[in-house]
Design a protein around this motif. Sequence first.
Motif, PDB file in Angstrom:
ATOM      1  N   ALA A 294       0.825  -1.218   0.000  1.00  0.00           N
ATOM      2  CA  ALA A 294       0.000   0.000   0.000  1.00  0.00           C
ATOM      3  C   ALA A 294       0.856   1.263   0.000  1.00  0.00           C
ATOM      4  CB  ALA A 294      -0.930  -0.004   1.209  1.00  0.00           C
ATOM      5  N   GLY A 295       2.155   1.124   0.355  1.00  0.00           N
ATOM      6  CA  GLY A 295       3.039   2.282   0.356  1.00  0.00           C
ATOM      7  C   GLY A 295       3.778   2.493  -0.952  1.00  0.00           C
ATOM      8  N   ASN A 296       3.526   1.634  -1.933  1.00  0.00           N
ATOM      9  CA  ASN A 296       4.184   1.760  -3.232  1.00  0.00           C
ATOM     10  C   ASN A 296       3.656   2.996  -3.963  1.00  0.00           C
ATOM     11  OD1 ASN A 296       5.204   1.528  -5.821  1.00  0.00           O
ATOM     12  ND2 ASN A 296       4.809  -0.669  -5.981  1.00  0.00           N
ATOM     13  N   PRO A 297       4.534   3.968  -4.298  1.00  0.00           N
ATOM     14  CA  PRO A 297       4.061   5.188  -4.980  1.00  0.00           C
ATOM     15  C   PRO A 297       3.293   4.901  -6.261  1.00  0.00           C
ATOM     16  CG  PRO A 297       6.338   5.453  -4.248  1.00  0.00           C
ATOM     17  CD  PRO A 297       5.985   4.010  -4.030  1.00  0.00           C
ATOM     18  N   GLU A 298       3.616   3.804  -6.936  1.00  0.00           N
ATOM     19  CA  GLU A 298       2.935   3.480  -8.187  1.00  0.00           C
ATOM     20  C   GLU A 298       1.491   3.024  -7.964  1.00  0.00           C
ATOM     21  OE1 GLU A 298       5.217   0.650 -10.353  1.00  0.00           O
ATOM     22  OE2 GLU A 298       6.972   1.952 -10.542  1.00  0.00           O
ATOM     23  N   ASN A 299       1.157   2.679  -6.726  1.00  0.00           N
ATOM     24  CA  ASN A 299      -0.199   2.202  -6.421  1.00  0.00           C
ATOM     25  C   ASN A 299      -1.103   3.297  -5.872  1.00  0.00           C
ATOM     26  OD1 ASN A 299       0.896  -0.255  -7.083  1.00  0.00           O
ATOM     27  ND2 ASN A 299       1.085  -0.976  -4.971  1.00  0.00           N
ATOM     28  N   GLN A 300      -0.561   4.508  -5.651  1.00  0.00           N
ATOM     29  CA  GLN A 300      -1.289   5.504  -4.875  1.00  0.00           C
ATOM     30  C   GLN A 300      -2.439   6.156  -5.624  1.00  0.00           C
ATOM     31  OE1 GLN A 300       1.297   8.291  -2.929  1.00  0.00           O
ATOM     32  NE2 GLN A 300       2.521   6.694  -1.965  1.00  0.00           N
ATOM     33  N   SER A 301      -2.360   6.217  -6.943  1.00  0.00           N
ATOM     34  CA  SER A 301      -3.439   6.898  -7.666  1.00  0.00           C
ATOM     35  C   SER A 301      -4.756   6.136  -7.586  1.00  0.00           C
ATOM     36  CB  SER A 301      -3.049   7.111  -9.129  1.00  0.00           C
ATOM     37  OG  SER A 301      -2.824   5.867  -9.772  1.00  0.00           O
ATOM     38  N   SER A 302      -4.682   4.802  -7.475  1.00  0.00           N
ATOM     39  CA  SER A 302      -5.903   3.998  -7.356  1.00  0.00           C
ATOM     40  C   SER A 302      -5.543   2.644  -6.753  1.00  0.00           C
ATOM     41  CB  SER A 302      -6.583   3.829  -8.717  1.00  0.00           C
ATOM     42  OG  SER A 302      -7.753   3.044  -8.579  1.00  0.00           O
ATOM     43  N   ILE A 303      -5.631   2.526  -5.452  1.00  0.00           N
ATOM     44  CA  ILE A 303      -5.211   1.316  -4.755  1.00  0.00           C
ATOM     45  C   ILE A 303      -6.054   0.111  -5.157  1.00  0.00           C
ATOM     46  CG2 ILE A 303      -6.666   1.604  -2.709  1.00  0.00           C
ATOM     47  CD1 ILE A 303      -2.976   0.574  -2.591  1.00  0.00           C
ATOM     48  N   PHE A 304      -7.351   0.323  -5.423  1.00  0.00           N
ATOM     49  CA  PHE A 304      -8.225  -0.803  -5.776  1.00  0.00           C
ATOM     50  C   PHE A 304      -7.936  -1.330  -7.182  1.00  0.00           C
ATOM     51  CE2 PHE A 304     -11.600   0.924  -2.669  1.00  0.00           C
ATOM     52  CZ  PHE A 304     -11.030   0.205  -1.628  1.00  0.00           C
ATOM     53  N   ALA A 305      -7.486  -0.447  -8.077  1.00  0.00           N
ATOM     54  CA  ALA A 305      -7.149  -0.901  -9.418  1.00  0.00           C
ATOM     55  C   ALA A 305      -6.005  -1.910  -9.364  1.00  0.00           C
ATOM     56  CB  ALA A 305      -6.756   0.287 -10.286  1.00  0.00           C
ATOM     57  N   VAL A 306      -5.148  -1.774  -8.341  1.00  0.00           N
ATOM     58  CA  VAL A 306      -3.998  -2.666  -8.176  1.00  0.00           C
ATOM     59  C   VAL A 306      -4.375  -3.918  -7.390  1.00  0.00           C
ATOM     60  CG1 VAL A 306      -1.662  -2.859  -7.211  1.00  0.00           C
ATOM     61  CG2 VAL A 306      -2.408  -0.712  -8.264  1.00  0.00           C
TER      62      VAL A 306
END
Length: 501
Positions: A294-306
């Motif tokens: 959850a702390g990955n910057p690449e996941n921050q724009s939409s956590i559920f999409a990941v």
Amino acid sequence: MSTAPKTVQSKETPSLSEKGLKAGSVGLIGAVVIGVSCIAPAYTLTAALGPTVSEVGVHLPAIFLVGFIPMLLVALGYRELNNAMPDAGTSFTWATRAFGPWIGWMGGWGLIAATIIVLSNLAAVAVDFFYLMLAQIFSNPELGELSKILPLNIATTLVFIALACWISYRGMETTKGVQYVLVAFQLLVLGWFAVSAFVHVSNGTAFDATAISPDWFNPFAVDSFSSFAAGVSLSIFIYWGWDVTLTMNEETKNPEKTPGRAATITVLVIVIIYMTIALATLSFAGVGETGLGAGNPENQSSIFAVLAGPVMGPFAILMSLAILSSSAASLQSTFVSPARTMLAMGHYRAISPRFGRISPTYKSPSFATIAAAIAAAGFYVITRTVSENALWDTITALGMMICFYYGITALACVWFFRASAFSGVRPFFFKFLAPLLGGVILLVMFVKTAMDSMDPEYGSGSSVGGVGLVFVLGMGVILLGVVVMLVMYRLRPEFFKGKVL
């Protein structure tokens, strides 16, 4: 003969002055559903979980609870004001009665500006997930990229705004019917996600299974005050929208009680949803900065999409549909607040009386609803065309406007009830202490956010003359309100001289 609205003194007519809205069309459950819809938990969580985790790590539940406290305190003050003065103008009307027309007008402006800006953002998010959904349905990733084609993006966004405006124009009964379906669906999917995440943790198939610890709920364990303040600022934004239940007060059953109860219940329901999803996400993914963390910057724009795919498997498309329905539902229900605030301002001659018009067929604010749609559409087209950074930085600046008008309204409660607040334990807590603490916290956050946003690195990193773009946009919108207010003073002096309200 004066055309000013006649103030109603009778207890049988609930609002300060009748505006022609359809009374008794929304009950307690309907008001709560619209309140939850306006907050848009699925949309809000996917956008806010990542950035908040990056600031506070595993202490996400603590920060959600801390952000919940001022919202609850302010909601209690709103409830007392509504009990005494149920009126669709809410912040505008109550602040005018407490502090006079100038502060009241700016309170109304803060609400209208914040909701108009967020309407354009909600439409943009709905469009992004609409094309993502098409890409998933037809297994064609190129369809998901269509939202990046500017003319098509703008055209689709305007269609979404027009549809939401049409539903809202048809009145609260149509609004309520649509919201029951959309809210029920997104809550079902969020519950599915949480249960699936916990099942993965118990089965040992989670990405980074992390045991829930009491320390997660300790706000004092956050590394620094800056991280704490940033986290609280984000958490305040995610609760915003519950006050829509109050703007419907002239259309609810038992208008003195139902809206306030709905506001309190809405805030409590939302905090339960947020805590459940936060715990499920942290337990499944951890707070690492790589992979699904959850702390990955690449996941921050939409956590559920990941996380939807790894957690929900082949049913991940339901999460895309839930976020689409969440943003679409919020887009539609958010029209309620600015339309009814402008209705009240037009009705009380604070702006053009045309805003006070009611649809004879649907008993809804006809002119104000269409005006809100045009303003939201115009704002989106201009900012999206000029710079995508400008659009998203204005959304970041929303926090200032939210704290601004919530804070004013909470302190209006304290001042309005100053003569009766010390007559007993209950009035002391609900009419004085709770709104005072809530209002002071939010106004402090307003000042802190304004100071922090002056840094050019704040938000997108854009600046104007060495000053952060977020600050320029946020204060610019508030100062624009001052300019418009001065124009209205010249055109509508009777309101500003206290002759109307």
